[in-house]
Scaffold this active site. Sequence first.
Site, PDB file in Angstrom:
ATOM      1  CB  CYS A 109      48.099  41.204  45.090  1.00  0.00           C
ATOM      2  SG  CYS A 109      47.220  40.950  43.538  1.00  0.00           S
ATOM      3  CG  HIS A 146      33.005  40.492  41.225  1.00  0.00           C
ATOM      4  ND1 HIS A 146      33.269  41.721  41.771  1.00  0.00           N
ATOM      5  CD2 HIS A 146      33.914  39.640  41.744  1.00  0.00           C
ATOM      6  CE1 HIS A 146      34.292  41.620  42.606  1.00  0.00           C
ATOM      7  NE2 HIS A 146      34.703  40.349  42.605  1.00  0.00           N
ATOM      8  CG  HIS A 149      37.781  44.863  44.438  1.00  0.00           C
ATOM      9  ND1 HIS A 149      37.598  43.519  44.683  1.00  0.00           N
ATOM     10  CD2 HIS A 149      36.679  45.491  44.909  1.00  0.00           C
ATOM     11  CE1 HIS A 149      36.422  43.350  45.282  1.00  0.00           C
ATOM     12  NE2 HIS A 149      35.845  44.527  45.440  1.00  0.00           N
ATOM     13  CG  ASP A 153      48.370  49.145  45.085  1.00  0.00           C
ATOM     14  OD1 ASP A 153      47.825  48.793  44.014  1.00  0.00           O
ATOM     15  OD2 ASP A 153      48.328  48.441  46.104  1.00  0.00           O
ATOM     16  NE  ARG A 161      47.526  46.025  43.635  1.00  0.00           N
ATOM     17  CZ  ARG A 161      46.738  45.474  44.565  1.00  0.00           C
ATOM     18  NH1 ARG A 161      46.223  44.274  44.379  1.00  0.00           N
ATOM     19  NH2 ARG A 161      46.448  46.141  45.668  1.00  0.00           N
ATOM     20  CB  CYS A 163      43.392  43.032  42.239  1.00  0.00           C
ATOM     21  SG  CYS A 163      43.771  41.579  43.188  1.00  0.00           S
TER      22      CYS A 163
END
Length: 187
Positions: A109, A146, A149, A153, A161, A163
């Site tokens: 990704c 932060h 996310h 999947d 996952r 990310c």
Amino acid sequence: MMRYCALLLCLVVFQQCSFSQSSPNKEKKTMDSTRNNPVYDRNATEKLNLSEEEWKKILPQEVYQIARQKGTERPWTSKFEDFKEVGTYYCAACGNALFKSDTKFDSGCGWPSFYQPISKTSIIYTPDNSHGMQRTEVTCGRCKSHLGHVFEDGPPPTGLRYCINGVILDFEKAKDAEKTYKGNKGE
């Protein structure tokens, strides 16, 4: 038709992890975020509640932009994307332990991806409906910075996952791995 499919695939990938930050210098060390940061502590567990003004004073601009303004680094720019060292990933804003390297995987990704956090309290989950998407934001369990996310999947055993923006990660090599490395070099 093939170009249309490729374009559609690219749009789906970028929808999963949106990006908005200019390219950070890959060579910059995340460890620099700890230099003038009095709250950075890898052993502390107390929750942090600093004002945005305080965070702005102690975090480097690129870390502040991700951690406090919910920014996103550009895909494939993180030094941790293809990183293979054995150790622990920490929050670059506060030093909270987030992920072990053995939970990191290549998701394709463009951001460092993990399938499981270190503990249930190391991450906070919040619904994120920004940019016309329904996602789950993950923030640091100690300072609420932060991180990125989480998506459903990922690989077994969790199917998740995480990310994560590499800018908000700090890394410490495992002591055993370091000893093995030094032993192999004859030191």
